[in-house]
Enzyme design. Structure first.
Site, PDB file in Angstrom:
ATOM      1  N   GLU A  79       0.832  -1.206   0.000  1.00  0.00           N
ATOM      2  CA  GLU A  79       0.000   0.000   0.000  1.00  0.00           C
ATOM      3  C   GLU A  79       0.872   1.262   0.000  1.00  0.00           C
ATOM      4  O   GLU A  79       1.830   1.368   0.773  1.00  0.00           O
ATOM      5  CB  GLU A  79      -0.893  -0.027   1.241  1.00  0.00           C
ATOM      6  CG  GLU A  79      -1.791   1.174   1.430  1.00  0.00           C
ATOM      7  CD  GLU A  79      -2.612   1.089   2.712  1.00  0.00           C
ATOM      8  OE1 GLU A  79      -3.576   1.868   2.837  1.00  0.00           O
ATOM      9  OE2 GLU A  79      -2.292   0.252   3.577  1.00  0.00           O
ATOM     10  N   LYS A 149      -9.398   2.182  -2.245  1.00  0.00           N
ATOM     11  CA  LYS A 149      -9.666   1.698  -0.893  1.00  0.00           C
ATOM     12  C   LYS A 149     -11.024   2.207  -0.411  1.00  0.00           C
ATOM     13  O   LYS A 149     -11.300   3.406  -0.441  1.00  0.00           O
ATOM     14  CB  LYS A 149      -8.552   2.167   0.046  1.00  0.00           C
ATOM     15  CG  LYS A 149      -8.575   1.558   1.437  1.00  0.00           C
ATOM     16  CD  LYS A 149      -7.330   1.980   2.201  1.00  0.00           C
ATOM     17  CE  LYS A 149      -7.236   1.341   3.570  1.00  0.00           C
ATOM     18  NZ  LYS A 149      -5.972   1.726   4.264  1.00  0.00           N
ATOM     19  N   CYS A 185      -5.495  -3.055   1.878  1.00  0.00           N
ATOM     20  CA  CYS A 185      -5.351  -3.127   3.335  1.00  0.00           C
ATOM     21  C   CYS A 185      -6.662  -3.368   4.082  1.00  0.00           C
ATOM     22  O   CYS A 185      -7.184  -4.466   4.116  1.00  0.00           O
ATOM     23  CB  CYS A 185      -4.637  -1.881   3.844  1.00  0.00           C
ATOM     24  SG  CYS A 185      -3.920  -2.108   5.512  1.00  0.00           S
TER      25      CYS A 185
END
Length: 580
Positions: A79, A149, A185
């Protein structure tokens, strides 16, 4: 038809082949022939420096070349690996974003036949935040897929809603005959049910069923995190019957420590490949059989891991802010001994200097043990008596303190004299001073502001006292590095005659679990009493924690190794009137 992937609808039902498992339906089963092809994927856990775009880009290109030479078709980075995580308020600077985009353009052009997944910033327009935290799939000089994300953590050390707009669901993408579900994540941590949406469930439900999941992450370490990750990831794989390729950042960044430990799990949730902990690493796995080039057992949480984390955190902090040598005030006690041992482990003994500063209350035993420790470590050592300096302070203040009994004021003078001498050495010789206090002491204020709290980094600030002793046992495994007497003698600050820590504090066997319940589990007075702690002790400890918030605000950065550390992830007001 995609090789290795077949989708058939019959009477409203689906039959699909993932290359790893075949879901059979009883109504109809035609004769199917499949061409099963594997894809070699390299997971690269890098240690970026935030904002060092040239250095980070150079490292990523070198990793791409290594993976290409090893026959990998796809290379996966963590990330925000191009800018480093967490960049925090640097994201508010246009010049930072411009430098990022220029580096990203360079990376895109350099990716050709070997595909690449990279974590990067993505600008956006319109209402809301001006950035996405994204994963890009690069191939043949183009950005072929963007995944944003969706779950932006805003707890503990995370504050992503300050900078990023949440993304919306993205479909899987196809590469080399595999359908790949990509996420960033937190999007695979919905097992904790903190969010109203489940990105992986949405991903799996969108038309094409993935052959595998890839998650790019920058997940900081704390003691117990390895088991927590495995349990969540394993459940995810079993629930969706999909393998997971998880790549994690490594390295120290201010108070945070990223441990690597990238993972590949099969659809049954079993670990098939593991990246090394606390070092940069590349693991290569073939999707056909999920066999890594190098097999390692799944890691377990242990005090050994804490020692590795603290060593990495110290080493990277020194390197990334430009210091080479560390300075430690060596008292002959357990905290400074463990700090010195970690410093020598992280930096090499030639880069560590220890200074003992005995007062009239310092025992000869403490001086001898400090000297023995330095000899065992092979680091630099010297001592300066503070007796004369103490007398000068006493004489200077005598007219103003006449008729007043000695109290903690005189004790604190000793700590502040030592702090001043250590800072003078630090300034003159260019050493970074490491403070040596532990979490238990910091919690209840058993430390002196502008004295033993002086320093540029607090190595043990998030390590409870009992764990300090456990670290000493690990350090002494194989040979006696820390003299045994330092470990076995009762802890004392030696600021007055025959002083012991337990004259002022509950035994650490009581204090540490009480603090863990209050600070990390957020238990109140009644809940702690229900666990067996005495009410008077609970109330006194909580009072001390609240009362000393102002000290911790002025403490140096401390390396985070528990689930809730003092510092960025714990934001309590100094002035408050709440009483439990």
């Amino acid at each position: 038809m995609l090789p290795g992937f077949f989708l058939w609808r019959f009477a409203g039902e689906r039959l699909f082949y993932r290359g790893l498992a075949l879901n059979r339906y009883p109504r109809f089963f035609p004769l199917l022939f499949f061409v099963v092809t594997g894809v070699k994927i390299a997971l690269i856990q890098t240690n970026p420096i935030i904002g060092d775009f040239n250095g980070n880009l150079k490292k990523m290109r070198a990793c791409l070349d290594r993976a290409r030479s090893a026959g990998c078709a796809l290379v996966v980075f963590p990330e925000l690996s191009l800018c480093g995580y967490p960049p925090r308020d640097l994201l508010e600077r246009t010049s930072f974003l411009d430098a990022h985009d220029a580096a990203l353009d360079d990376l895109v052009r350099s990716v050709q036949e070997t595909g690449c997944v990279v974590g990067a910033l993505e600008r956006r327009e319109g209402d809301g935040k001006q950035l996405y935290n994204s994963a890009f799939f690069l191939h043949r000089g183009k950005i072929c897929c963007r995944v944003r994300k969706q779950l932006l953590p805003t707890y503990d050390v995370f504050d992503e809603c300050r900078y990023f707009e949440p993304g919306t669901p993205s479909p899987p993408f196809s590469f080399q005959g595999k359908i790949i579900g990509l996420s960033v994540c937190e999007d695979i941590w919905q097992e904790q049910e903190k969010y109203p949406v489940d990105p992986i469930a949405s991903l799996v439900a969108r038309g094409m069923v993935p052959d595998l999941l890839i998650n790019i992450s920058a997940s900081p370490y704390h003691h117990g995190k390895l088991a927590q990750r495995y349990n969540i990831f394993s459940s995810l794989c079993r629930r969706h019957q999909l393998p997971l390729f998880y790549v994690n950042q490594v390295g120290g960044q201010d108070e945070l420590i990223f441990d690597g430990h990238s993972l590949v799990l099969d659809e049954a949730g079993e670990v098939r490949a593991v990246g090394r902990g606390f070092v940069e690493d590349m693991i290569i796995v073939d999707t056909e059989n999920l066999q890594p080039q190098v097999f390692r057992p799944a890691p377990a949480d242990s005090v050994d891991q804490v020692l590795e984390a603290l060593s990495l955190g110290l080493r990277d902090y020194m390197k990334k802010i430009g210091f080479q040598r560390a300075l430690i005030g060596l008292s002959g006690g357990i905290d400074s001994a463990v700090t010195a041992a970690i410093a020598c482990r992280a930096l090499g003994p030639e880069n560590v200097f220890c200074l003992a500063m005995p007062s009239p209350y310092t025992s000869q035993m403490s001086i001898d043990d400090a000297q023995a420790l330095a000899d065992n470590l092979g680091c630099g050592f010297d001592q300066i008596s503070i007796v004369d300096v103490m007398q000068a302070f006493t004489d200077t203040l005598a007219p103003f303190f006449a008729g007043m009994a000695e109290d903690v004021t005189e004790q604190n003078l000793q700590a502040r004299i030592r702090g001043t001498l250590l800072m003078a050495f630090s300034n003159k010789k260019g050493y970074l001073l490491l403070s040596t206090g532990n979490k238990s002491e910091m919690a209840v204020g058993y430390c002196t502001l502008y004295g033993d709290m002086n320093g540029g980094l607090a190595v043990l600030a998030d390590v409870p006292k009992i764990m300090v002793y456990e670290l000493a046992e690990v350090i002494n495994r194989g040979r006696e590095v820390i003299p045994l007497r330092i470990i076995t003698r009762p802890p004392s600050a030696e600021l007055k005659p025959e002083q012991l820590d337990q004259d002022d504090l509950p035994p650490y066997e009581v204090l540490d679990p009480l603090l863990k319940g209050y600070l990390e589990e957020f238990l109140g007075v009644d809940e702690l009493v229900a666990r067996g702690f005495e009410r008077d002790v609970v109330c006194d400890v909580i009072r001390r924690v609240k009362q000393n918030e102002y000290k911790r605000r002025q403490a140096p950065i401390g390396l985070k190794v528990t689930s809730k550390a003092f510092g960025y992830g714990r934001r309590y007001p100094v002035a408050q009137g709440f009483s439990e």
